[in-house]
Design an enzyme around this catalytic site. Sequence first.
Site, PDB file in Angstrom:
ATOM      1  CE  LYS A 156      -2.846  -0.764   3.907  1.00 38.25           C
ATOM      2  NZ  LYS A 156      -3.993  -0.562   4.727  1.00 38.25           N
TER       3      LYS A 156
ATOM      4  CE  LYS B  77      -1.564   4.316   5.242  1.00 47.41           C
ATOM      5  NZ  LYS B  77      -2.913   4.133   5.919  1.00 47.41           N
TER       6      LYS B  77
HETATM    7  N1  C2G Z   1     -10.294   7.014   9.032  1.00 48.22           N
HETATM    8  C1  C2G Z   1     -11.190   7.861   9.464  1.00 48.22           C
HETATM    9  N2  C2G Z   1     -10.613   8.987   9.851  1.00 48.22           N
HETATM   10  C2  C2G Z   1      -9.321   9.577   9.821  1.00 48.22           C
HETATM   11  C3  C2G Z   1      -8.369   8.536   9.529  1.00 48.22           C
HETATM   12  C4  C2G Z   1      -8.982   7.301   9.157  1.00 48.22           C
HETATM   13  O1  C2G Z   1     -12.324   7.417   9.309  1.00 48.22           O
HETATM   14  N3  C2G Z   1      -9.144  10.617  10.111  1.00 48.22           N
HETATM   15  C5  C2G Z   1     -10.754   5.680   8.642  1.00 48.22           C
HETATM   16  C6  C2G Z   1     -10.433   5.077   7.225  1.00 48.22           C
HETATM   17  O2  C2G Z   1     -11.321   5.747   6.285  1.00 48.22           O
HETATM   18  C7  C2G Z   1     -10.527   3.807   7.368  1.00 48.22           C
HETATM   19  C8  C2G Z   1      -9.852   3.392   8.693  1.00 48.22           C
HETATM   20  O3  C2G Z   1     -10.086   4.522   9.562  1.00 48.22           O
HETATM   21  O4  C2G Z   1     -11.847   3.260   7.045  1.00 48.22           O
HETATM   22  C9  C2G Z   1      -8.293   2.886   8.955  1.00 48.22           C
HETATM   23  O5  C2G Z   1      -7.761   3.961   8.174  1.00 48.22           O
HETATM   24  P1  C2G Z   1      -6.385   3.410   7.828  1.00 48.22           P
HETATM   25  O6  C2G Z   1      -5.387   2.750   9.105  1.00 48.22           O
HETATM   26  O7  C2G Z   1      -5.496   4.723   7.113  1.00 48.22           O
HETATM   27  O8  C2G Z   1      -6.403   2.302   6.596  1.00 48.22           O
HETATM   28  P2  C2G Z   1      -5.965   2.736   5.246  1.00 48.22           P
HETATM   29  O9  C2G Z   1      -4.743   2.879   4.791  1.00 48.22           O
HETATM   30  O10 C2G Z   1      -7.372   3.237   4.678  1.00 48.22           O
HETATM   31  O11 C2G Z   1      -6.303   0.883   4.697  1.00 48.22           O
HETATM   32  O12 C2G Z   1      -8.255  -2.707   2.490  1.00 48.22           O
HETATM   33  C10 C2G Z   1      -8.703  -1.505   3.026  1.00 48.22           C
HETATM   34  C11 C2G Z   1      -7.322  -0.810   3.794  1.00 48.22           C
HETATM   35  O13 C2G Z   1      -6.447  -1.836   4.421  1.00 48.22           O
HETATM   36  C12 C2G Z   1      -7.580   0.670   4.352  1.00 48.22           C
END
Ligand code: C2G
Length: 129
Positions: free
Chosen positions: A44, A46
């Site tokens: 990803k 990350k």
């Molecule tokens: N999230 C949120 N508000 C934020 C940050 C994150 O609502 N300020 C939500 C994201 O939309 C997601 C969840 O928290 O639904 C997890 O976010 P991340 O850890 O950044 O995950 P991500 O990189 O989006 O990976 O297959 C899906 C992926 O694994 C998602």
Amino acid sequence: MKKVITYGTFDLIHHGHINILRRAKEYGDYLIVGLSSDEFNSLKGKAAYYSFEERKMILEAIKYVDEVIPEHNWGQKADDVQTNDIDLFVMGSDWEGKFDELNEHCEVVYLPRTEGISSSKIKTDLFNN
Ligand code: C2G
């Protein structure tokens, strides 16, 4: 029992993560989190500060979370939904529309993202202070 699933990296847990987990749990009785493995995070683009095991331990301590399973790739969601008898798939709105194909197997809901916070913002803010 209504089962909900959501996915993510959940690094440097913050209130945006808690907001999505809390709201996801409000839709059902049991919340599973598909937690991105360290290897999948690399895919990803990350690099999580905490390892998978550390992020898993932290998530398991959150009262909204009932179970944590590993997320190894983009394509496992449909299998996870069927294997775990999931009723509802929830993601933040930054993913709006990206997982609509799961509608074949369960309800799909995107919830408003919490503005002003992200794991990368935390790292940047700390680095600059
Ligand atoms: N999230 C949120 N508000 C934020 C940050 C994150 O609502 N300020 C939500 C994201 O939309 C997601 C969840 O928290 O639904 C997890 O976010 P991340 O850890 O950044 O995950 P991500 O990189 O989006 O990976 O297959 C899906 C992926 O694994 C998602």
